[in-house]
Scaffold this motif. Sequence first.
Motif, PDB file in Angstrom:
ATOM      1  N   LEU A   1       0.821  -1.208   0.000  1.00  0.00           N
ATOM      2  CA  LEU A   1       0.000   0.000   0.000  1.00  0.00           C
ATOM      3  C   LEU A   1       0.860   1.264   0.000  1.00  0.00           C
ATOM      4  CD1 LEU A   1      -2.955  -1.005   2.342  1.00  0.00           C
ATOM      5  CD2 LEU A   1      -2.975  -0.743  -0.142  1.00  0.00           C
ATOM      6  N   LEU A   2       2.026   1.218   0.640  1.00  0.00           N
ATOM      7  CA  LEU A   2       2.950   2.359   0.580  1.00  0.00           C
ATOM      8  C   LEU A   2       3.445   2.577  -0.847  1.00  0.00           C
ATOM      9  CD1 LEU A   2       5.084   1.861   3.806  1.00  0.00           C
ATOM     10  CD2 LEU A   2       3.705   3.855   3.240  1.00  0.00           C
ATOM     11  N   TRP A   3       3.799   1.465  -1.524  1.00  0.00           N
ATOM     12  CA  TRP A   3       4.225   1.580  -2.920  1.00  0.00           C
ATOM     13  C   TRP A   3       3.077   2.125  -3.773  1.00  0.00           C
ATOM     14  CZ3 TRP A   3       1.999  -1.222  -6.976  1.00  0.00           C
ATOM     15  CH2 TRP A   3       2.532  -0.919  -8.238  1.00  0.00           C
ATOM     16  N   ALA A   4       1.876   1.617  -3.561  1.00  0.00           N
ATOM     17  CA  ALA A   4       0.732   2.072  -4.342  1.00  0.00           C
ATOM     18  C   ALA A   4       0.507   3.571  -4.140  1.00  0.00           C
ATOM     19  CB  ALA A   4      -0.525   1.285  -3.953  1.00  0.00           C
ATOM     20  N   LEU A   5       0.601   4.021  -2.907  1.00  0.00           N
ATOM     21  CA  LEU A   5       0.400   5.442  -2.623  1.00  0.00           C
ATOM     22  C   LEU A   5       1.482   6.300  -3.274  1.00  0.00           C
ATOM     23  CD1 LEU A   5      -1.176   7.658  -1.162  1.00  0.00           C
ATOM     24  CD2 LEU A   5       0.280   7.238   0.836  1.00  0.00           C
ATOM     25  N   SER A   6       2.741   5.899  -3.131  1.00  0.00           N
ATOM     26  CA  SER A   6       3.823   6.709  -3.697  1.00  0.00           C
ATOM     27  C   SER A   6       3.772   6.703  -5.222  1.00  0.00           C
ATOM     28  CB  SER A   6       5.182   6.240  -3.184  1.00  0.00           C
ATOM     29  OG  SER A   6       5.427   4.902  -3.528  1.00  0.00           O
ATOM     30  N   HIS A   7       3.524   5.548  -5.835  1.00  0.00           N
ATOM     31  CA  HIS A   7       3.450   5.492  -7.304  1.00  0.00           C
ATOM     32  C   HIS A   7       2.260   6.297  -7.808  1.00  0.00           C
ATOM     33  CE1 HIS A   7       2.847   4.014 -11.369  1.00  0.00           C
ATOM     34  NE2 HIS A   7       4.105   3.614 -11.338  1.00  0.00           N
ATOM     35  N   HIS A   8       1.129   6.140  -7.167  1.00  0.00           N
ATOM     36  CA  HIS A   8      -0.073   6.826  -7.622  1.00  0.00           C
ATOM     37  C   HIS A   8       0.086   8.343  -7.491  1.00  0.00           C
ATOM     38  CE1 HIS A   8      -4.223   6.443  -8.940  1.00  0.00           C
ATOM     39  NE2 HIS A   8      -4.537   7.442  -8.122  1.00  0.00           N
ATOM     40  N   LEU A   9       0.698   8.780  -6.403  1.00  0.00           N
ATOM     41  CA  LEU A   9       0.917  10.210  -6.198  1.00  0.00           C
ATOM     42  C   LEU A   9       1.888  10.767  -7.240  1.00  0.00           C
ATOM     43  CD1 LEU A   9       0.402  12.704  -4.420  1.00  0.00           C
ATOM     44  CD2 LEU A   9       2.398  12.030  -3.098  1.00  0.00           C
ATOM     45  N   LEU A  10       3.024  10.105  -7.433  1.00  0.00           N
ATOM     46  CA  LEU A  10       4.006  10.586  -8.408  1.00  0.00           C
ATOM     47  C   LEU A  10       3.454  10.551  -9.833  1.00  0.00           C
ATOM     48  CD1 LEU A  10       7.283   8.976  -7.015  1.00  0.00           C
ATOM     49  CD2 LEU A  10       6.628  11.387  -6.953  1.00  0.00           C
ATOM     50  N   ALA A  11       2.764   9.474 -10.191  1.00  0.00           N
ATOM     51  CA  ALA A  11       2.191   9.378 -11.533  1.00  0.00           C
ATOM     52  C   ALA A  11       1.077  10.404 -11.724  1.00  0.00           C
ATOM     53  CB  ALA A  11       1.664   7.967 -11.783  1.00  0.00           C
ATOM     54  N   GLY A  12       0.323  10.666 -10.676  1.00  0.00           N
ATOM     55  CA  GLY A  12      -0.731  11.674 -10.771  1.00  0.00           C
ATOM     56  C   GLY A  12      -0.170  13.058 -11.014  1.00  0.00           C
ATOM     57  N   VAL A  13       0.917  13.391 -10.323  1.00  0.00           N
ATOM     58  CA  VAL A  13       1.571  14.685 -10.550  1.00  0.00           C
ATOM     59  C   VAL A  13       2.119  14.743 -11.971  1.00  0.00           C
ATOM     60  CG1 VAL A  13       3.536  16.131  -9.871  1.00  0.00           C
ATOM     61  CG2 VAL A  13       2.083  15.092  -8.121  1.00  0.00           C
ATOM     62  N   ARG A  14       2.691  13.641 -12.431  1.00  0.00           N
ATOM     63  CA  ARG A  14       3.216  13.584 -13.805  1.00  0.00           C
ATOM     64  C   ARG A  14       2.095  13.823 -14.816  1.00  0.00           C
ATOM     65  NH1 ARG A  14       3.651   9.266 -17.645  1.00  0.00           N
ATOM     66  NH2 ARG A  14       5.327   9.684 -19.121  1.00  0.00           N
ATOM     67  N   HIS A  15       0.964  13.174 -14.625  1.00  0.00           N
ATOM     68  CA  HIS A  15      -0.166  13.360 -15.542  1.00  0.00           C
ATOM     69  C   HIS A  15      -0.717  14.784 -15.462  1.00  0.00           C
ATOM     70  CE1 HIS A  15      -0.528   9.339 -17.114  1.00  0.00           C
ATOM     71  NE2 HIS A  15      -0.485   8.840 -15.899  1.00  0.00           N
TER      72      HIS A  15
END
Length: 125
Positions: free
Chosen positions: A74-88
């Motif tokens: 869940l930590l990986w999911a949160l960090s990936h989702h946050l970084l990818a969301g900022v990228r998008h």
Amino acid sequence: MPQPSRQAFLNPLQIKMPVGAWTSLGHRITGILLAAGLPLSVYLVDRSMRSEQAFADVSAMFKMLPVKGLAVILLWALSHHLLAGVRHLLTDFNLGSPLRTARRTAWFVNLGAIAVTLVAAGVLL
């Protein structure tokens, strides 16, 4: 009369996707993981705030290996989702849209999420 076309067997493991596609796919998967993990997270926070004993019980749960593993996922999911969301979000403003920059930011998201997870997991474990 034309011959009917044959169905082709599509093996998704043989498809070579660019790094941006993997990042986008990861963004979707992490969104699903976060949505699925939210009820459990809310329950654990609620339970831990009821009393000192309940907090100790929840803290003891996080000493079990399966719970630690789930927390790291869940930590990986949160960090990936946050970084990818900022990228998008940045690409919506035409920042990072050229192909070379988009590939670099995709690599940054993928590797950055792993780095953030490892640091957070080091604190957690």
